[in-house]
Design a protein around this motif. Sequence first.
Motif, mmCIF file in Angstrom:
data_model
loop_
_atom_site.group_PDB
_atom_site.id
_atom_site.type_symbol
_atom_site.label_atom_id
_atom_site.label_comp_id
_atom_site.label_asym_id
_atom_site.label_seq_id
_atom_site.Cartn_x
_atom_site.Cartn_y
_atom_site.Cartn_z
ATOM 1 N N TRP A 112 -8.241 -2.289 3.885
ATOM 2 C CA TRP A 112 -8.497 -2.351 2.441
ATOM 3 C C TRP A 112 -8.284 -3.768 1.934
ATOM 4 O O TRP A 112 -9.025 -4.239 1.065
ATOM 5 C CB TRP A 112 -7.591 -1.367 1.703
ATOM 6 C CG TRP A 112 -7.772 0.028 2.193
ATOM 7 C CD1 TRP A 112 -6.879 0.772 2.916
ATOM 8 C CD2 TRP A 112 -8.939 0.845 2.058
ATOM 9 N NE1 TRP A 112 -7.415 1.998 3.228
ATOM 10 C CE2 TRP A 112 -8.685 2.070 2.710
ATOM 11 C CE3 TRP A 112 -10.173 0.655 1.447
ATOM 12 C CZ2 TRP A 112 -9.610 3.099 2.769
ATOM 13 C CZ3 TRP A 112 -11.102 1.684 1.506
ATOM 14 C CH2 TRP A 112 -10.816 2.880 2.160
ATOM 15 N N MET A 113 -7.277 -4.455 2.472
ATOM 16 C CA MET A 113 -7.032 -5.838 2.073
ATOM 17 C C MET A 113 -8.198 -6.738 2.467
ATOM 18 O O MET A 113 -8.563 -7.649 1.724
ATOM 19 C CB MET A 113 -5.748 -6.359 2.738
ATOM 20 C CG MET A 113 -4.487 -5.714 2.225
ATOM 21 S SD MET A 113 -3.034 -6.137 3.210
ATOM 22 C CE MET A 113 -2.928 -7.902 2.982
ATOM 23 N N THR A 168 -0.402 -10.168 -2.715
ATOM 24 C CA THR A 168 -0.951 -11.473 -2.345
ATOM 25 C C THR A 168 0.190 -12.347 -1.855
ATOM 26 O O THR A 168 1.341 -12.159 -2.257
ATOM 27 C CB THR A 168 -1.669 -12.163 -3.526
ATOM 28 O OG1 THR A 168 -0.743 -12.301 -4.606
ATOM 29 C CG2 THR A 168 -2.888 -11.350 -3.988
ATOM 30 N N GLU A 195 1.280 -1.147 -4.879
ATOM 31 C CA GLU A 195 0.250 -0.112 -4.857
ATOM 32 C C GLU A 195 -0.773 -0.438 -5.936
ATOM 33 O O GLU A 195 -0.466 -0.369 -7.130
ATOM 34 C CB GLU A 195 0.855 1.271 -5.104
ATOM 35 C CG GLU A 195 -0.162 2.379 -5.175
ATOM 36 C CD GLU A 195 -1.149 2.392 -4.012
ATOM 37 O OE1 GLU A 195 -2.368 2.361 -4.268
ATOM 38 O OE2 GLU A 195 -0.705 2.430 -2.847
ATOM 39 N N PRO A 196 -1.999 -0.805 -5.526
ATOM 40 C CA PRO A 196 -2.998 -1.193 -6.516
ATOM 41 C C PRO A 196 -3.640 -0.029 -7.270
ATOM 42 O O PRO A 196 -4.271 -0.248 -8.309
ATOM 43 C CB PRO A 196 -4.047 -1.945 -5.691
ATOM 44 C CG PRO A 196 -3.898 -1.403 -4.311
ATOM 45 C CD PRO A 196 -2.440 -1.043 -4.156
ATOM 46 N N GLY A 199 0.844 -1.193 0.000
ATOM 47 C CA GLY A 199 0.000 0.000 0.000
ATOM 48 C C GLY A 199 0.880 1.243 0.000
ATOM 49 O O GLY A 199 0.694 2.153 0.796
ATOM 50 N N GLN A 249 -0.411 -3.559 -8.297
ATOM 51 C CA GLN A 249 -1.420 -4.573 -7.986
ATOM 52 C C GLN A 249 -1.513 -4.729 -6.477
ATOM 53 O O GLN A 249 -0.600 -4.323 -5.757
ATOM 54 C CB GLN A 249 -1.011 -5.916 -8.600
ATOM 55 C CG GLN A 249 0.294 -6.450 -8.006
ATOM 56 C CD GLN A 249 0.856 -7.621 -8.775
ATOM 57 O OE1 GLN A 249 0.970 -7.556 -9.976
ATOM 58 N NE2 GLN A 249 1.196 -8.679 -8.065
ATOM 59 N N PRO A 250 -2.586 -5.330 -6.014
ATOM 60 C CA PRO A 250 -2.649 -5.647 -4.579
ATOM 61 C C PRO A 250 -1.622 -6.729 -4.257
ATOM 62 O O PRO A 250 -1.301 -7.567 -5.098
ATOM 63 C CB PRO A 250 -4.073 -6.183 -4.386
ATOM 64 C CG PRO A 250 -4.830 -5.791 -5.600
ATOM 65 C CD PRO A 250 -3.825 -5.653 -6.702
#
Length: 182
Positions: A138-139, A117, A89-90, A68, A114-115
């Motif tokens: 947010w996740m 994972t 950073e998505p 993030g 991207q988020p």
Amino acid sequence: MPNVQPIIDDLFANPVEKTGHIYHPIPFDEFKQLQTSSKPESAYRKWDMLARALPFDDFCGSRVLDIGANAGFYSYQFAKRGATVDAFEPTPRYAQLGKDISAAYGLPVHWHAQPFTEDFFDNQVGYDVALMLSVFQWMSEGNAKLESATRTLRAIAENTRYLIFELGCNSGKSSIQIKGSG
């Protein structure tokens, strides 16, 4: 000095935030004229606190994971002190901004638009420091993906020497809700 004026001009013409050009400050003199929607002194105070809390004289050779990352305030602080950073950073605009600034200054910040994972660790060695500053809500999308976010948090903790975790909750739809007993 790097030519970052096109980046600055674009932020003036097309701010990312409603209440400022960007959210966090960008810690280079050329960007000081930008308005932030957060208080710049808060970001610098938090950085000072983080740097003092970690048991490093400098960060040369350290590997940092910034989840993030926004426009990269903390990523740049680590990179300027010798760390190599993976920044997730998505938000496409912030991720591109981070890539452009890192390239302009020649900083070892590798941006992932991207988020984060946990499968990222499949091909990576561990990290010295991981930052999760107000991103867990947010996740987890509130409580909608709490199990998945918790698994990801556990994977980060297992692959990092020092995890800096800030649980930021708000009253919006992404806040974590605790159900009382009874």
